[in-house]
Design a protein around this motif. Structure first.
Motif, PDB file in Angstrom:
ATOM      1  N   GLU A 234      33.599  20.339  11.665  1.00  0.00           N
ATOM      2  CA  GLU A 234      33.524  21.198  12.845  1.00  0.00           C
ATOM      3  C   GLU A 234      33.274  22.660  12.440  1.00  0.00           C
ATOM      4  N   THR A 235      33.927  23.116  11.343  1.00  0.00           N
ATOM      5  CA  THR A 235      33.754  24.503  10.874  1.00  0.00           C
ATOM      6  C   THR A 235      32.316  24.758  10.468  1.00  0.00           C
ATOM      7  N   GLU A 236      31.764  23.737   9.746  1.00  0.00           N
ATOM      8  CA  GLU A 236      30.374  23.879   9.336  1.00  0.00           C
ATOM      9  C   GLU A 236      29.457  23.948  10.552  1.00  0.00           C
ATOM     10  N   GLN A 237      29.759  23.106  11.571  1.00  0.00           N
ATOM     11  CA  GLN A 237      28.922  23.121  12.760  1.00  0.00           C
ATOM     12  C   GLN A 237      29.028  24.455  13.491  1.00  0.00           C
ATOM     13  N   GLU A 238      30.274  24.985  13.596  1.00  0.00           N
ATOM     14  CA  GLU A 238      30.450  26.270  14.268  1.00  0.00           C
ATOM     15  C   GLU A 238      29.718  27.383  13.531  1.00  0.00           C
ATOM     16  N   THR A 239      29.815  27.353  12.179  1.00  0.00           N
ATOM     17  CA  THR A 239      29.128  28.375  11.367  1.00  0.00           C
ATOM     18  C   THR A 239      27.632  28.304  11.599  1.00  0.00           C
ATOM     19  N   THR A 240      27.123  27.069  11.611  1.00  0.00           N
ATOM     20  CA  THR A 240      25.680  26.902  11.824  1.00  0.00           C
ATOM     21  C   THR A 240      25.279  27.395  13.200  1.00  0.00           C
ATOM     22  N   GLU A 241      26.102  27.030  14.210  1.00  0.00           N
ATOM     23  CA  GLU A 241      25.769  27.462  15.569  1.00  0.00           C
ATOM     24  C   GLU A 241      25.877  28.975  15.717  1.00  0.00           C
ATOM     25  N   GLU A 242      26.919  29.548  15.064  1.00  0.00           N
ATOM     26  CA  GLU A 242      27.063  31.006  15.129  1.00  0.00           C
ATOM     27  C   GLU A 242      25.877  31.703  14.473  1.00  0.00           C
ATOM     28  N   SER A 243      25.431  31.152  13.318  1.00  0.00           N
ATOM     29  CA  SER A 243      24.274  31.770  12.642  1.00  0.00           C
ATOM     30  C   SER A 243      23.030  31.673  13.495  1.00  0.00           C
ATOM     31  N   ILE A 244      22.905  30.526  14.192  1.00  0.00           N
ATOM     32  CA  ILE A 244      21.744  30.374  15.071  1.00  0.00           C
ATOM     33  C   ILE A 244      21.816  31.379  16.211  1.00  0.00           C
ATOM     34  N   CYS A 245      23.056  31.488  16.776  1.00  0.00           N
ATOM     35  CA  CYS A 245      23.219  32.432  17.894  1.00  0.00           C
ATOM     36  C   CYS A 245      22.941  33.866  17.451  1.00  0.00           C
ATOM     37  N   CYS A 246      23.479  34.205  16.257  1.00  0.00           N
ATOM     38  CA  CYS A 246      23.266  35.568  15.757  1.00  0.00           C
ATOM     39  C   CYS A 246      21.800  35.845  15.486  1.00  0.00           C
ATOM     40  N   SER A 247      21.100  34.866  14.926  1.00  0.00           N
ATOM     41  CA  SER A 247      19.684  35.058  14.640  1.00  0.00           C
ATOM     42  C   SER A 247      18.906  35.239  15.929  1.00  0.00           C
ATOM     43  N   LYS A 248      19.327  34.427  16.954  1.00  0.00           N
ATOM     44  CA  LYS A 248      18.646  34.578  18.239  1.00  0.00           C
ATOM     45  C   LYS A 248      18.950  35.937  18.846  1.00  0.00           C
ATOM     46  N   LEU A 249      20.228  36.345  18.716  1.00  0.00           N
ATOM     47  CA  LEU A 249      20.588  37.652  19.262  1.00  0.00           C
ATOM     48  C   LEU A 249      19.867  38.783  18.555  1.00  0.00           C
ATOM     49  N   SER A 250      19.754  38.633  17.230  1.00  0.00           N
ATOM     50  CA  SER A 250      19.052  39.683  16.477  1.00  0.00           C
ATOM     51  C   SER A 250      17.588  39.740  16.834  1.00  0.00           C
TER      52      SER A 250
ATOM     53  N   CYS B  42      25.892  27.784  23.174  1.00  0.00           N
ATOM     54  CA  CYS B  42      26.901  27.747  22.090  1.00  0.00           C
ATOM     55  C   CYS B  42      28.242  27.277  22.628  1.00  0.00           C
ATOM     56  N   GLU B  43      28.635  27.813  23.805  1.00  0.00           N
ATOM     57  CA  GLU B  43      29.901  27.391  24.388  1.00  0.00           C
ATOM     58  C   GLU B  43      29.879  25.908  24.758  1.00  0.00           C
ATOM     59  N   PHE B  44      28.773  25.478  25.304  1.00  0.00           N
ATOM     60  CA  PHE B  44      28.652  24.063  25.664  1.00  0.00           C
ATOM     61  C   PHE B  44      28.751  23.167  24.435  1.00  0.00           C
ATOM     62  N   SER B  45      28.029  23.595  23.387  1.00  0.00           N
ATOM     63  CA  SER B  45      28.055  22.828  22.140  1.00  0.00           C
ATOM     64  C   SER B  45      29.457  22.794  21.550  1.00  0.00           C
ATOM     65  N   LEU B  46      30.144  23.960  21.593  1.00  0.00           N
ATOM     66  CA  LEU B  46      31.509  24.012  21.058  1.00  0.00           C
ATOM     67  C   LEU B  46      32.450  23.146  21.900  1.00  0.00           C
ATOM     68  N   GLY B  47      32.319  23.248  23.230  1.00  0.00           N
ATOM     69  CA  GLY B  47      33.159  22.414  24.101  1.00  0.00           C
ATOM     70  C   GLY B  47      32.915  20.936  23.880  1.00  0.00           C
ATOM     71  N   LYS B  48      31.646  20.600  23.735  1.00  0.00           N
ATOM     72  CA  LYS B  48      31.309  19.197  23.481  1.00  0.00           C
ATOM     73  C   LYS B  48      31.928  18.715  22.176  1.00  0.00           C
ATOM     74  N   THR B  49      31.842  19.600  21.165  1.00  0.00           N
ATOM     75  CA  THR B  49      32.419  19.233  19.859  1.00  0.00           C
ATOM     76  C   THR B  49      33.915  19.037  19.963  1.00  0.00           C
ATOM     77  N   LEU B  50      34.586  19.953  20.692  1.00  0.00           N
ATOM     78  CA  LEU B  50      36.034  19.821  20.867  1.00  0.00           C
ATOM     79  C   LEU B  50      36.387  18.552  21.640  1.00  0.00           C
ATOM     80  N   MET B  51      35.602  18.230  22.643  1.00  0.00           N
ATOM     81  CA  MET B  51      35.849  17.006  23.399  1.00  0.00           C
ATOM     82  C   MET B  51      35.716  15.770  22.516  1.00  0.00           C
ATOM     83  N   VAL B  52      34.659  15.790  21.669  1.00  0.00           N
ATOM     84  CA  VAL B  52      34.468  14.658  20.744  1.00  0.00           C
ATOM     85  C   VAL B  52      35.637  14.561  19.776  1.00  0.00           C
ATOM     86  N   TYR B  53      36.088  15.733  19.326  1.00  0.00           N
ATOM     87  CA  TYR B  53      37.211  15.756  18.385  1.00  0.00           C
ATOM     88  C   TYR B  53      38.480  15.198  19.045  1.00  0.00           C
TER      89      TYR B  53
END
Length: 199
Positions: free
Chosen positions: A13-29, A57-68
């Motif tokens: 999950e940490t790896e997925q969050e890091t990847t999603e955060e990097s994607i979000c940051c790259s998109k934001l940048s 990102c929130e949807f993906s994180l929520g989905k991940t938490l639900m799966v967990y």
């Protein structure tokens, strides 16, 4: 087993969050670079894109938490099922052991019943105790009677022996007497014969 699964899942999950955060940051940048443009429309568009990206990102994180959470519930459910299965197996072994004991007891009861039936059949062929005692008393009386008869017969036989002995003695005496008489008669005849010759 749950802890190991949780640690693995958390790392994933940490790896997925890091990847999603990097994607979000790259998109934001990338999108942030356009915020400096002169047009408000472009700024609003970039802002909408940022909100969309954050929503994803929130949807993906929520989905991940639900799966967990779902995986955790499934693990707990599996552990309960496994515990129930173990309890059922233990209970089944205990029931099997008890059934074996019941079978052994039933075999002993059946064997004892068969022996009892066989003994009862043997007893039925013999008279009861009261009847046996009556038969024994009758046999004792009959034996006493036979013993008395034997004594009487022995006494009569002894009497007959004595009488026969007396009879034999009497016969012998009578025979001796007859022989003496015959001899005496012969002697008398011999004495008379010379006298008659002399005349």
């Amino acid at each position: 087993m749950t802890k190991s699964f949780d640690s693995v899942f958390l790392s994933t999950e940490t790896e997925q969050e890091t990847t999603e955060e990097s994607i979000c940051c790259s998109k934001l940048s990338l999108n942030g670079a356009t915020l400096l443009g002169p047009r408000k429309k472009g700024i609003f568009t970039q802002y909408q894109r940022m909100l969309g990206t954050l929503t994803q990102c929130e949807f993906s994180l929520g989905k991940t938490l639900m799966v967990y959470d779902m995986n955790l519930r499934e693990m707990e459910n599996y552990e309960k099922i496994y515990s129930n299965i173990e309890q059922n197996i233990t209970s089944a072994h205990e029931k099997i052991a008890e059934c074996k004991k019941e079978i052994q007891r039933a075999k002993r009861v059946r064997k004892n019943r068969q022996e009892y039936d066989a003994l009862a059949k043997v007893i039925q062929h013999h008279p009861d105790r009261h009847e046996t005692l009556k038969q024994l008393e009758a046999l004792d009386k009959e034996l006493q009677q036979l013993s008395n008869i034997k004594e009487n017969v022995d006494a009569k036989l002894e009497l007959r022996k004595k009488q026969f002995h007396v009879l034999l003695s009497t016969i012998q005496e009578l025979q001796q007497t007859l022989e003496n008489d015959e001899k005496s008669d012969t002697d008398d005849n011999n004495q008379q014969s010379p006298t008659e010759s002399a005349e």
